[in-house]
Write an enzyme that holds these catalytic residues in place. Structure first.
Site, short mmCIF file in Angstrom:
data_model
loop_
_atom_site.label_atom_id
_atom_site.label_comp_id
_atom_site.label_asym_id
_atom_site.label_seq_id
_atom_site.Cartn_x
_atom_site.Cartn_y
_atom_site.Cartn_z
N ASP A 234 0.87 -1.29 -0.02
CA ASP A 234 -0.10 0.01 0.31
C ASP A 234 0.89 1.24 0.02
O ASP A 234 1.97 1.20 0.47
CB ASP A 234 -0.86 -0.15 1.26
CG ASP A 234 -1.96 1.09 1.21
OD1 ASP A 234 -1.93 2.27 1.90
OD2 ASP A 234 -2.99 1.10 0.31
N CYS A 319 -13.76 12.66 -6.44
CA CYS A 319 -14.95 12.85 -7.15
C CYS A 319 -15.93 13.18 -6.05
O CYS A 319 -17.30 13.03 -6.08
CB CYS A 319 -15.36 11.85 -7.97
SG CYS A 319 -14.29 11.25 -9.46
#
Length: 582
Positions: A234, A319
């Site tokens: 990650d 978004c």
């Protein structure tokens, strides 16, 4: 069972859409046991289901099942149906001009703006010059074109293309880039296409499973990408000093967000591999406070970790329509100062997209697009590390620093050195002693003048464009005066002549040893005449007129002919005094 609930809802909607008639099965369809089982149960209750739906529509005065949805969802559905299709051009396999030609052969017409889209038309996006826009009604027909089947055109939401272009604009040749999350595979492929001209590498973090890695490799193989490297860790688990990322200068940070700015949530969930729980948030039209707080905290941690890395710029894109996930996250990260005192801090800069785009240059630090019928919502911020002051100094500042350190002592010439030269001249005038000693700069110029005559060094062409300084020694002092250049087409100034019957002694210039200097670009006064180092003997109070003779040791070099007046050759342009050729 609970795991078949989603399948049940989809098939129920399909059943009412077919007016509760049985579905026609073709031979080429491959039967699925679970689908056939759910379909048999629903069809056995088709009369009761149709009656329940009719009673519900009468009670709520709904014309169709879509009218039962909340008003916010209905508006979102309308925006999604009218939203243009955004596709980007894969320049690995084709070019923009070839795409325009192919579309013209297939009957498409190019228009200027999105408001002109109708039927078989398309236009170029105003922000990204490799993104084309088509009417939403042509989706099925476009996907069947060979341009799409050959991966020359790829369908993707505009918000990701904006992020990719903003990141690519920050890269220099050979700089690597990090993508914090796998997200959409098309985003990574688009970034690879834009960096094809350089040796940049794209490091994609968080490819945990082999299945995701294989899917991404298959896509980039079809697109033609080769500069992508997958990292299983990650992004927050990779240290700031990881040797694999030594050449990385930019990171594209696409954190998980609420996504309420997306007009078509289903496509967004499928392409970005997001949680299906996003549909419930879209149905309610909002996100719970706890979930929003959790998302904002995770986004802040990722942005802080990116600021600790040895990068030059960060592109942060979501978004979301919430300031808690957008502006507030960026401001908190900048105020935290996690980058430390040993490196330059980050600052906000306006994002830059395609250099050839039609959009006007923005001065806003945050780039935002509200959800509408022509585009989904998007937020974008660019953080760039401040440059060191020593790297951004102008030429004037560098010359000033050099003059302060004494590196320009005695050097005159050049337009860029105008202020330094003026200060030196003033200083020289003030430092002249009564004994007639010359300051260092005046002696330097005098030495170079004589040396240039002896060495036959040609005068630089730039001398005529540079303001010249002449040295005259009279009455035990040195004066630096600007030369007077005669203007073409005008009468030369009047030259003073000595009174008749007066004779003056003319002394030859003293020999000066040659000074050896390091190679440098230095502009000297014209080495045509030599100056007399002593004051001539005067027999009256009349003004002193210095005579001009040909310098010895000049190798027979004849100076340029002076101006003529009254049949006598004189030179009126040196120190404002009259010189007579003898």
């Amino acid at each position: 069972p609970d795991e078949l609930t989603s399948l049940l809802v989809v098939m129920l909607y399909d059943l009412q859409d077919r007016k509760f008639r049985a579905r026609q099965i073709f031979d080429k369809d491959e039967p699925v046991a679970e689908v056939q089982k759910v379909e048999r149960y629903l069809y056995s209750f088709n009369i009761k289901l149709a009656g329940a739906l009719a009673r519900y529509r009468i009670k709520h005065n709904a014309h169709s099942i879509k009218s039962i949805l909340p008003e916010s969802v209905q508006k979102q559905e309308q925006r999604a149906s009218a939203l243009p299709l955004f596709v980007w051009v894969n320049t690995f396999k084709t070019s923009l001009q070839d795409v325009f030609s192919d579309l013209k052969k297939k009957g498409f017409t190019r228009v200027e703006s999105v408001s002109d889209l109708d039927n078989y038309t398309y236009c170029v996006d105003q922000h990204c010059n490799d993104v084309l826009m088509f009417p939403s009604s042509l989706k099925e027909e476009l996907l069947n074109l060979d341009l799409f089947t050959d991966c020359k055109l790829l369908l993707q939401d505009k918000s990701r293309s904006l992020a990719v272009h903003a990141a690519q604009a920050l890269l220099n040749t050979g700089d690597d880039i990090i993508v914090s999350h796998v997200g959409s595979h098309l985003t990574i492929a688009h970034l690879s296409v834009l960096t094809n001209h350089s040796t940049s590498k794209i490091f994609v973090c968080g490819v945990e499973s082999s299945t995701k890695g294989e899917e991404l490799r298959n896509l980039v193989r079809h697109v033609g990408c080769e500069n992508i490297q997958l990292l299983h860790e990650d992004f927050t688990e990779i240290g700031p000093t990881d040797k694999r990322l030594e050449k990385a200068k930019v990171i594209l940070l696409l954190p998980q967000c609420s996504g309420l700015g997306v007009c078509n949530p289903i496509d967004f969930i499928l392409s970005e591999h997001r949680d299906a729980g996003l549909l419930r948030d879209h149905l309610r039209g909002s996100v719970s406070v706890d979930k929003l707080s959790t998302l904002a905290e995770r986004q802040l941690n990722e942005l802080r970790h990116a600021m600790k890395c040895k990068l030059q710029a960060i592109v942060y894109c979501t978004c979301s329509v919430y300031p808690e996930e957008n502006e507030l996250v960026v401001k908190k990260a900048l105020e935290s100062g996690v980058e430390g005192n040993k490196v330059q801090p980050y600052r906000l800069i306006p994002p830059v997209f395609s250099p050839c785009s039609n959009s006007e240059a923005s001065t806003d630090f945050f780039f935002k697009i509200e959800p509408s019928e022509i585009s989904s919502g998007c937020f974008l911020a660019v953080l760039e590390r401040q440059k060191d002051l020593s790297e951004s100094m102008s030429v004037k500042d560098i010359l000033a620093r050099a003059a302060a350190k004494g590196l320009l002592d005695g050097i005159s010439g050049g337009k860029a050195k105008g202020k330094v030269k003026k200060q030196k001249v003033t200083k020289c005038r003030r430092n002249i002693t009564a004994s007639g000693r010359q300051p260092k700069s005046a002696a330097f110029l005098r030495h170079q003048t004589v040396s240039s005559i002896k060495a036959k060094v040609p005068t630089s062409k730039a001398t005529g464009n540079v303001q010249q300084k002449n040295v005259t020694q009279t009455s035990g002092c040195v004066q630096l005066k600007k030369s007077v250049k005669p203007i073409s087409g005008t009468v030369p100034p009047k030259v003073l002549k000595p009174p008749a019957g007066k004779t003056y002694q003319i002394q030859k210039c003293a020999e000066v040893k040659r000074v050896v200097l390091k190679p440098a670009l230095i502009i000297f006064p014209p080495p045509y005449f030599s100056f007399q180092g002593h004051q001539p003997r005067m027999t009256s109070a009349q003004p002193c007129f210095h005579g001009l003779i040909e310098a010895k040791g000049s190798g027979g070099r004849i100076p340029p002919p002076p101006l003529s007046k009254g049949g006598k050759q004189v030179c009126p342009s040196i120190l404002g005094c009259g010189y007579k050729n003898q």
